[in-house]
Design a protein around this motif. Structure first.
Motif, PDB file in Angstrom:
ATOM      1  N   ASP A 117      51.563  18.389  37.644  1.00 23.22           N
ATOM      2  CA  ASP A 117      51.039  17.218  38.332  1.00 23.22           C
ATOM      3  C   ASP A 117      51.150  17.370  39.846  1.00 23.22           C
ATOM      4  O   ASP A 117      50.252  16.979  40.593  1.00 23.22           O
ATOM      5  CB  ASP A 117      51.768  15.953  37.875  1.00 23.22           C
ATOM      6  CG  ASP A 117      51.283  15.460  36.529  1.00 23.22           C
ATOM      7  OD1 ASP A 117      50.149  15.803  36.150  1.00 23.22           O
ATOM      8  OD2 ASP A 117      52.032  14.749  35.858  1.00 23.22           O
ATOM      9  N   SER A 118      52.261  17.923  40.306  1.00 26.50           N
ATOM     10  CA  SER A 118      52.432  18.163  41.728  1.00 26.50           C
ATOM     11  C   SER A 118      51.346  19.107  42.255  1.00 26.50           C
ATOM     12  O   SER A 118      50.726  18.852  43.293  1.00 26.50           O
ATOM     13  CB  SER A 118      53.813  18.759  41.993  1.00 26.50           C
ATOM     14  OG  SER A 118      53.973  19.152  43.340  1.00 26.50           O
ATOM     15  N   ASP A 119      51.097  20.169  41.530  1.00 25.29           N
ATOM     16  CA  ASP A 119      50.080  21.138  41.952  1.00 25.29           C
ATOM     17  C   ASP A 119      48.684  20.531  41.957  1.00 25.29           C
ATOM     18  O   ASP A 119      47.867  20.824  42.841  1.00 25.29           O
ATOM     19  CB  ASP A 119      50.110  22.358  41.042  1.00 25.29           C
ATOM     20  CG  ASP A 119      51.327  23.248  41.285  1.00 25.29           C
ATOM     21  OD1 ASP A 119      52.067  22.998  42.264  1.00 25.29           O
ATOM     22  OD2 ASP A 119      51.542  24.184  40.494  1.00 25.29           O
ATOM     23  N   ASP A 120      48.404  19.674  40.972  1.00 27.52           N
ATOM     24  CA  ASP A 120      47.074  19.056  40.906  1.00 27.52           C
ATOM     25  C   ASP A 120      46.854  18.096  42.079  1.00 27.52           C
ATOM     26  O   ASP A 120      45.775  18.074  42.686  1.00 27.52           O
ATOM     27  CB  ASP A 120      46.903  18.311  39.579  1.00 27.52           C
ATOM     28  CG  ASP A 120      46.763  19.258  38.389  1.00 27.52           C
ATOM     29  OD1 ASP A 120      46.574  20.461  38.613  1.00 27.52           O
ATOM     30  OD2 ASP A 120      46.856  18.777  37.246  1.00 27.52           O
ATOM     31  N   ILE A 121      47.865  17.295  42.400  1.00 28.81           N
ATOM     32  CA  ILE A 121      47.742  16.380  43.541  1.00 28.81           C
ATOM     33  C   ILE A 121      47.524  17.182  44.821  1.00 28.81           C
ATOM     34  O   ILE A 121      46.664  16.852  45.650  1.00 28.81           O
ATOM     35  CB  ILE A 121      48.989  15.492  43.673  1.00 28.81           C
ATOM     36  CG1 ILE A 121      49.112  14.550  42.478  1.00 28.81           C
ATOM     37  CG2 ILE A 121      48.934  14.668  44.963  1.00 28.81           C
ATOM     38  CD1 ILE A 121      50.428  13.805  42.422  1.00 28.81           C
ATOM     39  N   PHE A 122      48.276  18.250  44.975  1.00 26.02           N
ATOM     40  CA  PHE A 122      48.129  19.076  46.170  1.00 26.02           C
ATOM     41  C   PHE A 122      46.747  19.711  46.241  1.00 26.02           C
ATOM     42  O   PHE A 122      46.133  19.769  47.321  1.00 26.02           O
ATOM     43  CB  PHE A 122      49.211  20.159  46.195  1.00 26.02           C
ATOM     44  CG  PHE A 122      49.141  21.047  47.400  1.00 26.02           C
ATOM     45  CD1 PHE A 122      49.500  20.568  48.649  1.00 26.02           C
ATOM     46  CD2 PHE A 122      48.704  22.361  47.285  1.00 26.02           C
ATOM     47  CE1 PHE A 122      49.430  21.383  49.774  1.00 26.02           C
ATOM     48  CE2 PHE A 122      48.637  23.185  48.403  1.00 26.02           C
ATOM     49  CZ  PHE A 122      48.993  22.698  49.652  1.00 26.02           C
TER      50      PHE A 122
END
Length: 413
Positions: free
Chosen positions: A128-133
């Protein structure tokens, strides 16, 4: 921190919470968000998080920062999170972004202020962190330099956050409860992680830490009251169904129950109304399982009031030399962490040092006396704090009476 700092973060809190993730029933503990590509999923997560509300100043460019956040310790300004190389996060990597969310440390290796609720975001999955970034990288770059830190001393010093972290931050990705349903776990992940609902719906103490024994029981925010989310029949959600909660989050109203007001109305408008029904119902399912006056939120044990006051006094009178981490400065100020005099069974050495000071010894600079500044109770609170912090395991049993017996004549407070 409390008050306005959390009113706008209500958007970030309750917003990031819902649609962010769908519980994967494959048993691997992974999460995903709607969308075929990382960028699409990240956009959905960012909308769910209502990031725009905190990272956009009035009449400012979206996500370019500058929004003023009031705290009891002075104002902070939300940073620019567009992809601008010089004033935004254009030079950040996915690892940098993950470190900010999960560890609460910025790209320069500095502790972040908990106005950015990393104590909740630490539970967010790496995916999820990577997708938001990935989505933030597509946001139009805007050159807007923001002077984030306008806090009063000593809170404007980054090292002061070491004390806050030790008291209130426990790092770790969300781990599902095998005894609960997939829906419950999805809701728990959303509420306790990206959603960080209790950031707005829980009272806070003098240092801005959530009173975990009162988590979700409601709190005042900017003249409004963030409602009790526990199952209390009279003041909470005890009479609501999970579907009632989902309907409220979707529409801003639950028939026969309540309507969204103040900051929560903005959360609904900008965030929860755009979330999937499945995510909203999962949130409702988890919230319905909170007992009245819940203390479910995971984290470190609640420090007693004396320890919290000791931490505050330590920041004010001691941390400038001995550092917030208790490590001191080599050949200048001695460390307190692991110091034999500090952790001795008899606390007399610590008390005498605080009261009477210490002359120069070797390369270490002299320490001034505090007998004329601090009361017996305050000295006891500082002593108990340093004897039980940074891995020190001495008993925090110093009393004002013990201090009074050692206080130099004529230096009563």
């Amino acid at each position: 921190m409390s008050g306005r700092v959390f009113s706008r973060l209500a958007a970030l809190a309750a917003a990031l919470l819902p649609a962010c993730i769908v519980w994967a029933q494959a048993g691997n503990g992974s999460f995903g968000a709607p969308g075929a590509t990382p960028v699409q999923r990240g956009e959905y997560l960012a909308r769910a998080g209502d990031c725009i509300s905190c990272h956009t100043a009035s009449n400012g460019a979206p996500f370019a920062g500058g929004y003023r956040i009031e705290t009891p310790f002075g104002p902070l300004y939300a940073p620019n999170i567009t992809a601008d190389n010089d004033t935004g996060i254009g030079r950040w990597s996915a690892d940098d972004f993950w470190r900010a969310l999960h560890h609460g440390v910025n790209r320069r290796g500095q502790d972040m202020y908990p106005a950015m609720p990393y104590d909740f975001y630490t539970r967010v999955s790496r995916q999820d962190s990577d997708d938001i970034f990935a989505w933030l990288r597509t946001v139009k770059p805007v050159a807007n330099k923001v002077d984030v830190n306008q806090l009063r001393f000593p809170f404007n010093q980054r090292w002061s956050m070491a004390v806050w972290r030790e008291l209130y931050f426990s790092e770790g990705v969300f781990k599902p409860d095998a005894a609960k349903s997939a829906q419950w776990n999805r809701g728990a992940y959303l509420v306790e992680g990206l959603g960080h609902c209790s950031a707005c719906h829980s009272p806070r103490n003098a240092l801005g830490g959530i009173e975990k024994d009162k988590a979700f029981t409601g709190a005042s925010i900017d003249g409004w009251f963030a409602l009790n989310l526990t199952s209390n029949l009279h003041t909470g959600l005890g009479a609501w169904s999970a579907q009632d909660i989902a309907t409220y989050l979707k529409t801003g109203a639950a028939p026969g129950r309540s309507t969204a007001l103040g900051p929560m109305a903005l959360v609904v408008k900008n965030s929860t109304s755009q979330m999937t029904d499945a995510d909203l119902l999962a949130m409702g399912t988890y919230l319905k399982d909170l007992p009245a006056n819940s203390s479910l939120r995971q984290g470190k044990p609640v420090p007693d009031a004396t320890r919290e006051q000791g931490a505050k006094l330590y920041l004010e009178y001691c941390a400038g030399c001995h550092q917030a981490s208790g490590r001191g400065m080599p050949n200048v100020f001695p460390p307190l962490a692991g110091n034999g005099a500090v952790v001795a069974p008899d606390p007399a050495n610590v008390l005498k040092v605080v009261l009477a000071g210490v002359p120069q010894q070797g390369k270490y600079v002299p320490m001034p006396p505090f007998a004329g500044i601090l009361s017996d109770e305050q000295v006891a609170q500082i002593a108990n704090y340093v004897r039980s912090s940074w891995g020190n395991a001495a008993s925090a049993d110093v009393t004002p009476a013990m201090v009074a017996r050692l206080r130099p004549a004529g230096a009563a407070r």
